[in-house]
Design an enzyme around this catalytic site. Structure first.
Site, PDB file in Angstrom:
ATOM      1  N   PHE A  11       0.938  -1.393   0.002  1.00  0.00           N
ATOM      2  CA  PHE A  11      -0.061  -0.082  -0.013  1.00  0.00           C
ATOM      3  C   PHE A  11       0.867   1.226   0.157  1.00  0.00           C
ATOM      4  O   PHE A  11       0.994   2.123  -0.895  1.00  0.00           O
ATOM      5  CB  PHE A  11      -0.955  -0.072   1.147  1.00  0.00           C
ATOM      6  N   TYR A 145       5.345  -7.397  16.200  1.00  0.00           N
ATOM      7  CA  TYR A 145       5.451  -6.150  15.090  1.00  0.00           C
ATOM      8  C   TYR A 145       5.955  -4.910  15.874  1.00  0.00           C
ATOM      9  O   TYR A 145       6.969  -4.258  15.492  1.00  0.00           O
ATOM     10  CB  TYR A 145       3.775  -5.688  14.689  1.00  0.00           C
ATOM     11  N   LYS A 149       9.699  -3.252  15.143  1.00  0.00           N
ATOM     12  CA  LYS A 149       9.877  -1.955  14.802  1.00  0.00           C
ATOM     13  C   LYS A 149      10.872  -1.173  15.670  1.00  0.00           C
ATOM     14  O   LYS A 149      11.595  -0.210  15.017  1.00  0.00           O
ATOM     15  CB  LYS A 149       8.598  -1.159  14.398  1.00  0.00           C
ATOM     16  N   THR A 175      -3.265   5.020   8.094  1.00  0.00           N
ATOM     17  CA  THR A 175      -3.054   5.559   6.951  1.00  0.00           C
ATOM     18  C   THR A 175      -4.021   4.832   6.282  1.00  0.00           C
ATOM     19  O   THR A 175      -4.132   3.293   6.459  1.00  0.00           O
ATOM     20  CB  THR A 175      -1.800   5.583   6.144  1.00  0.00           C
TER      21      THR A 175
END
Ligand code: UDP
Length: 322
Positions: A11, A145, A149, A175
């Protein structure tokens, strides 16, 4: 410039590749289609200046041709995805980031890390400034996750301090927009697809948890500016307008004219209760702030999902696997 974008079939990666191509740069896209889509790539392959490598960036790769930038966007980003493939998520955030930094170092290229608001976990400071260290459960289901990160940010700063690599870190907040996978399980894609199919919108918990939604055009502009800036410290890129999930459901029902209503499902483990970026730093250092409000952004996004539902029977995907 010639830049490498990992996750180019995804995306954000695909929109970012477009942004560089629009300015006359060359883009090498890389993806292993773990969560990226061949449709997104198809649009890019038609553009001059774009080349593609199919590869899993968790494994080392050598680029012989020169590179001026490396932008690491490869990673599952939807909770439903990373709960399904937690080890790949940890590997692309850790080994993948290490490999990207190695490529940047070898080429003397600038490196940009796609980090996330998830580094703040279930935040106890609201809104979240970059100086907040976060409240993450390392052994919970989202840990794969969040910690990947957080490690990615740490190794980025270590390469900057120890090897002098020119680095940037953007913390991306929720987003939405075209090229999201209809079945990726995130709230905006789920709600739009459900409304268009006439199925009730699956609100988790009481729907009182909040998120702040940024349209992809604003998000990509902020990331592009961060890459071209001299800002080494992490910077929040997101839209500070905050909504409860219940409010979002009501807006989507209204904009799609759907009478499908709401189905209440249990709140997933460790789901952050609030999230809103403090974008003071981005405003000051990048001269950036979002321009597209939620309703306008949703209006621009709904036709994309409408086509996918009509032509391919696209479906939503919830945490319970439906
Ligand atoms: N959510 C929801 N219904 C859905 C998908 C998500 O109520 O079908 C909620 C979820 O519990 C979370 C918020 O929407 O509070 C945003 O979820 P998303 O998966 O988009 O990403 P997150 O911000 O949690 O990473």
């Amino acid at each position: 410039m010639r830049v490498l974008v990992t996750g180019a079939a995804g995306f954000l990666g695909s929109h970012l590749a477009d942004r560089f191509l629009n300015d006359g740069h060359q883009v090498v896209g890389l993806d292993n289609f773990s969560t990226g889509s061949r449709e997104n790539l198809g649009e890019l392959l038609e553009r001059p200046g774009f080349t593609f490598v199919e590869h899993d960036i968790s494994r080392p790769i050598v680029f012989a041709e020169p590179l001026d930038g490396v932008l690491h966007f490869a990673s599952p980003a939807s909770p439903v995805d990373y709960l399904e493939i937690p080890i790949q998520t940890l590997k692309v955030g850790s080994l993948g980031t290490h490999n990207c930094l190695g490529i940047a170092k070898a080429h003397g290229a600038r490196f940009l890390l796609a980090s996330t608001s998830e580094v703040y976990g279930d935040p106890q400071v609201h809104p979240q400034p970059e100086s907040y260290w976060g409240h993450v459960n390392p052994v919970g289901v989202r840990g794969c996750y969040d910690e990947a990160k957080r490690f990615a940010e740490a190794i980025t700063m270590a390469y900057h301090r120890y090897h002098g690599v020119d680095t940037r870190i953007v913390r991306i907040f929720n987003t939405y927009g075209t090229r999201m996978r209809p079945g990726d399980g995130r709230v905006v894609s789920n709600f739009i697809v459900q409304a268009l199919r006439g199925e009730p919108l699956t609100v988790y918990g009481e729907g009182t948890q909040t998120r702040s939604f940024c349209h992809v055009s604003d998000e990509v502009e902020g990331i592009y500016r961060a890459f071209h800036s001299s800002l080494v410290e992490p910077v929040n890129i997101g839209n500070p307008s905050e909504f409860t999930i219940r409010e979002l459901a009501e807006i989507v029902l209204r904009l799609t004219g759907s009478g499908a209503g709401i189905e209440w499902l249990p709140l997933p483990e460790d789901d952050p209760k609030v999230r809103q970026p403090d974008i003071t730093l981005a405003r000051r250092e990048l001269g950036w702030e979002p321009r597209v409000g939620l309703e306008e952004g949703l209006r621009r996004t709904i036709p994309y999902f409408e086509a996918l539902v009509r032509t391919r029977g696209a479906k939503s995907r919830t945490v319970s696997g439906d």
